[in-house]
Design a protein around this motif. Structure first.
Motif, PDB file in Angstrom:
ATOM      1  N   TRP A  29       0.807  -1.217   0.000  1.00  0.00           N
ATOM      2  CA  TRP A  29       0.000   0.000   0.000  1.00  0.00           C
ATOM      3  C   TRP A  29       0.847   1.278   0.000  1.00  0.00           C
ATOM      4  O   TRP A  29       0.374   2.333   0.385  1.00  0.00           O
ATOM      5  N   GLN A  30       2.103   1.196  -0.463  1.00  0.00           N
ATOM      6  CA  GLN A  30       2.988   2.360  -0.451  1.00  0.00           C
ATOM      7  C   GLN A  30       2.487   3.498  -1.336  1.00  0.00           C
ATOM      8  O   GLN A  30       2.844   4.664  -1.130  1.00  0.00           O
ATOM      9  N   ALA A  31       1.650   3.176  -2.334  1.00  0.00           N
ATOM     10  CA  ALA A  31       1.140   4.212  -3.239  1.00  0.00           C
ATOM     11  C   ALA A  31      -0.035   4.978  -2.649  1.00  0.00           C
ATOM     12  O   ALA A  31      -0.538   5.914  -3.267  1.00  0.00           O
ATOM     13  N   VAL A  32      -0.495   4.579  -1.460  1.00  0.00           N
ATOM     14  CA  VAL A  32      -1.477   5.370  -0.711  1.00  0.00           C
ATOM     15  C   VAL A  32      -0.703   6.326   0.181  1.00  0.00           C
ATOM     16  O   VAL A  32       0.319   5.955   0.774  1.00  0.00           O
ATOM     17  N   GLY A  33      -1.158   7.568   0.264  1.00  0.00           N
ATOM     18  CA  GLY A  33      -0.440   8.525   1.085  1.00  0.00           C
ATOM     19  C   GLY A  33      -1.349   9.561   1.711  1.00  0.00           C
ATOM     20  O   GLY A  33      -2.536   9.642   1.394  1.00  0.00           O
ATOM     21  N   ARG A  34      -0.776  10.329   2.608  1.00  0.00           N
ATOM     22  CA  ARG A  34      -1.492  11.435   3.235  1.00  0.00           C
ATOM     23  C   ARG A  34      -1.266  12.697   2.409  1.00  0.00           C
ATOM     24  O   ARG A  34      -0.150  12.960   1.962  1.00  0.00           O
ATOM     25  N   ILE A  35      -2.320  13.452   2.198  1.00  0.00           N
ATOM     26  CA  ILE A  35      -2.234  14.727   1.484  1.00  0.00           C
ATOM     27  C   ILE A  35      -2.316  15.831   2.523  1.00  0.00           C
ATOM     28  O   ILE A  35      -3.365  16.048   3.133  1.00  0.00           O
ATOM     29  N   ASP A  36      -1.208  16.511   2.739  1.00  0.00           N
ATOM     30  CA  ASP A  36      -1.171  17.612   3.703  1.00  0.00           C
ATOM     31  C   ASP A  36      -1.503  18.916   2.986  1.00  0.00           C
ATOM     32  O   ASP A  36      -0.919  19.230   1.943  1.00  0.00           O
ATOM     33  N   GLY A  45      -4.985  10.100  -0.307  1.00  0.00           N
ATOM     34  CA  GLY A  45      -4.954   9.981  -1.760  1.00  0.00           C
ATOM     35  C   GLY A  45      -4.146   8.766  -2.169  1.00  0.00           C
ATOM     36  O   GLY A  45      -3.461   8.146  -1.347  1.00  0.00           O
ATOM     37  N   ALA A  46      -4.222   8.417  -3.463  1.00  0.00           N
ATOM     38  CA  ALA A  46      -3.496   7.247  -3.960  1.00  0.00           C
ATOM     39  C   ALA A  46      -2.993   7.513  -5.367  1.00  0.00           C
ATOM     40  O   ALA A  46      -3.673   8.140  -6.183  1.00  0.00           O
ATOM     41  N   LEU A  47      -1.803   7.023  -5.650  1.00  0.00           N
ATOM     42  CA  LEU A  47      -1.226   7.149  -6.981  1.00  0.00           C
ATOM     43  C   LEU A  47      -1.941   6.234  -7.969  1.00  0.00           C
ATOM     44  O   LEU A  47      -2.126   5.033  -7.699  1.00  0.00           O
ATOM     45  N   ILE A  48      -2.311   6.787  -9.133  1.00  0.00           N
ATOM     46  CA  ILE A  48      -2.812   5.962 -10.235  1.00  0.00           C
ATOM     47  C   ILE A  48      -1.871   6.071 -11.435  1.00  0.00           C
ATOM     48  O   ILE A  48      -2.108   5.447 -12.469  1.00  0.00           O
ATOM     49  N   ALA A  49      -0.832   6.849 -11.306  1.00  0.00           N
ATOM     50  CA  ALA A  49       0.286   6.971 -12.236  1.00  0.00           C
ATOM     51  C   ALA A  49       1.434   7.543 -11.422  1.00  0.00           C
ATOM     52  O   ALA A  49       1.208   8.068 -10.327  1.00  0.00           O
ATOM     53  N   PRO A  50       2.676   7.447 -11.908  1.00  0.00           N
ATOM     54  CA  PRO A  50       3.799   7.945 -11.098  1.00  0.00           C
ATOM     55  C   PRO A  50       3.678   9.408 -10.698  1.00  0.00           C
ATOM     56  O   PRO A  50       4.258   9.818  -9.685  1.00  0.00           O
ATOM     57  N   ASP A  51       2.910  10.208 -11.471  1.00  0.00           N
ATOM     58  CA  ASP A  51       2.779  11.635 -11.149  1.00  0.00           C
ATOM     59  C   ASP A  51       1.343  12.072 -10.935  1.00  0.00           C
ATOM     60  O   ASP A  51       1.050  13.262 -10.931  1.00  0.00           O
ATOM     61  N   LEU A  52       0.415  11.125 -10.714  1.00  0.00           N
ATOM     62  CA  LEU A  52      -0.998  11.466 -10.550  1.00  0.00           C
ATOM     63  C   LEU A  52      -1.572  10.838  -9.289  1.00  0.00           C
ATOM     64  O   LEU A  52      -1.474   9.618  -9.085  1.00  0.00           O
ATOM     65  N   VAL A  53      -2.182  11.671  -8.455  1.00  0.00           N
ATOM     66  CA  VAL A  53      -2.820  11.217  -7.212  1.00  0.00           C
ATOM     67  C   VAL A  53      -4.325  11.413  -7.337  1.00  0.00           C
ATOM     68  O   VAL A  53      -4.794  12.499  -7.704  1.00  0.00           O
ATOM     69  N   LEU A  54      -5.072  10.376  -7.018  1.00  0.00           N
ATOM     70  CA  LEU A  54      -6.532  10.424  -7.018  1.00  0.00           C
ATOM     71  C   LEU A  54      -7.019  10.715  -5.606  1.00  0.00           C
ATOM     72  O   LEU A  54      -6.563  10.086  -4.640  1.00  0.00           O
ATOM     73  N   THR A  55      -7.952  11.660  -5.461  1.00  0.00           N
ATOM     74  CA  THR A  55      -8.483  12.015  -4.149  1.00  0.00           C
ATOM     75  C   THR A  55      -9.886  12.588  -4.309  1.00  0.00           C
ATOM     76  O   THR A  55     -10.487  12.495  -5.385  1.00  0.00           O
ATOM     77  N   ALA A  56     -10.416  13.190  -3.257  1.00  0.00           N
ATOM     78  CA  ALA A  56     -11.746  13.803  -3.293  1.00  0.00           C
ATOM     79  C   ALA A  56     -11.632  15.280  -3.653  1.00  0.00           C
ATOM     80  O   ALA A  56     -10.720  15.975  -3.196  1.00  0.00           O
ATOM     81  N   ALA A  57     -12.570  15.773  -4.448  1.00  0.00           N
ATOM     82  CA  ALA A  57     -12.536  17.171  -4.900  1.00  0.00           C
ATOM     83  C   ALA A  57     -12.666  18.148  -3.742  1.00  0.00           C
ATOM     84  O   ALA A  57     -12.037  19.217  -3.754  1.00  0.00           O
TER      85      ALA A  57
END
Length: 264
Positions: A29-36, A45-57
């Motif tokens: 689960w290393q691609a899940v992270g905290r968004i400060d 949030g979570a990575l869906i590409a090396p430079d893209l994080v998916l989260t809530a608007a």
């Protein structure tokens, strides 16, 4: 919108949260992270590409003013655990679901559009941080799971991998997963035959229905493709639904909150 359904005994039995304190626990689960967000709040949030994080608007708006947050104040901490992250990245740009409107009352329409993408200044290319694949909306009663940070567990992610979809209505997933403030944007996973997790939604809100605590999330489907296109092209879409794009130089303060919608 009214959600009308009866909760079965199985659907009311939430699995216990497993805190991922060690490297071994959190390896998958290393691609899940905290968004400060500017030091005033955080989401998941979570990575869906090396430079893209998916989260809530809604994480990208100041809860007091309703204005967009300056992306220069947003940092993604991949695999954040007990004071350290596997990778630290600042956000370059952000784009939200084409029909999301933060000014609307918090209802089903807002929940189903509560999706955002964050583009990082630099990709995360570490071997242990593997972006997740996404998938279509899960079926009713399908097993799902999520990894999230939240109030009183902000220093390490927690895994819940035995909740389920209770209902799907008007693009909103109602789930038996255990969520709290800070879990906004947490990835919701389905599992294929091999057990590999794929993101099928992000947590938008928590609610109580028939006296039971539930989580609400949006379906990804076509809007995710639109948002990726907007980031890749660097332009707002003209002939399709409006896409809001935020860059550095906008409002600096934020107070990201977890939404608690009125479902009636």
């Amino acid at each position: 919108m009214a959600l009308l359904w009866s909760m079965s005994p199985a659907s009311a039995q939430d699995a216990m949260l497993q805190r991922l304190d060690t490297t071994d626990d959190g390896r998958q689960w290393q691609a899940v992270g905290r968004i400060d967000i500017g030091g005033n709040g955080f989401c998941t949030g979570a990575l869906i590409a090396p430079d893209l994080v998916l989260t809530a608007a809604h994480c990208l708006f100041d809860a007091t003013t309703g204005k967009p947050v300056d992306t220069q104040n947003i940092e993604f901490l991949a695999g954040w655990r007990n004071g350290r992250a596997t990778a630290y990245r600042w956000v370059r740009r952000a784009v939200v679901h084409p029909e999301y409107d933060y000014s609307n009352r918090i209802d089903a329409a807002r929940v189903r559009n509560d999706i955002a993408l964050l583009e990082l200044h630099h990709p995360i290319a570490k071997s242990g941080v593997v972006p997740f694949q996404t998938d279509t909306q899960p079926r009713k009663h399908e097993r799902i799971g999520l990894v999230s940070y939240a109030r009183e567990r902000s220093e390490a992610p927690s895994l819940q991998d035995m909740c389920q979809v209770l209902e799907q209505r008007s693009g909103v997933l109602v789930m038996s997963c255990d969520v709290d403030y800070g879990a906004s944007g947490a990835p919701v996973f389905s599992f294929d035959d091999t057990g590999a997790p794929r993101i099928v939604s992000v947590v938008s809100a928590m609610a109580e229905i028939h006296g039971k605590k539930v989580a609400l999330g949006a379906s990804l489907d076509r809007p995710l493709a639109l948002m990726r296109h907007a980031l890749e092209s660097g332009e707002r879409l003209q002939d399709q639904a409006r896409v809001e794009m935020f860059s550095t130089g906008q409002n600096r303060n934020t107070g990201a909150k977890f939404a608690v919608p009125d479902l009636d």
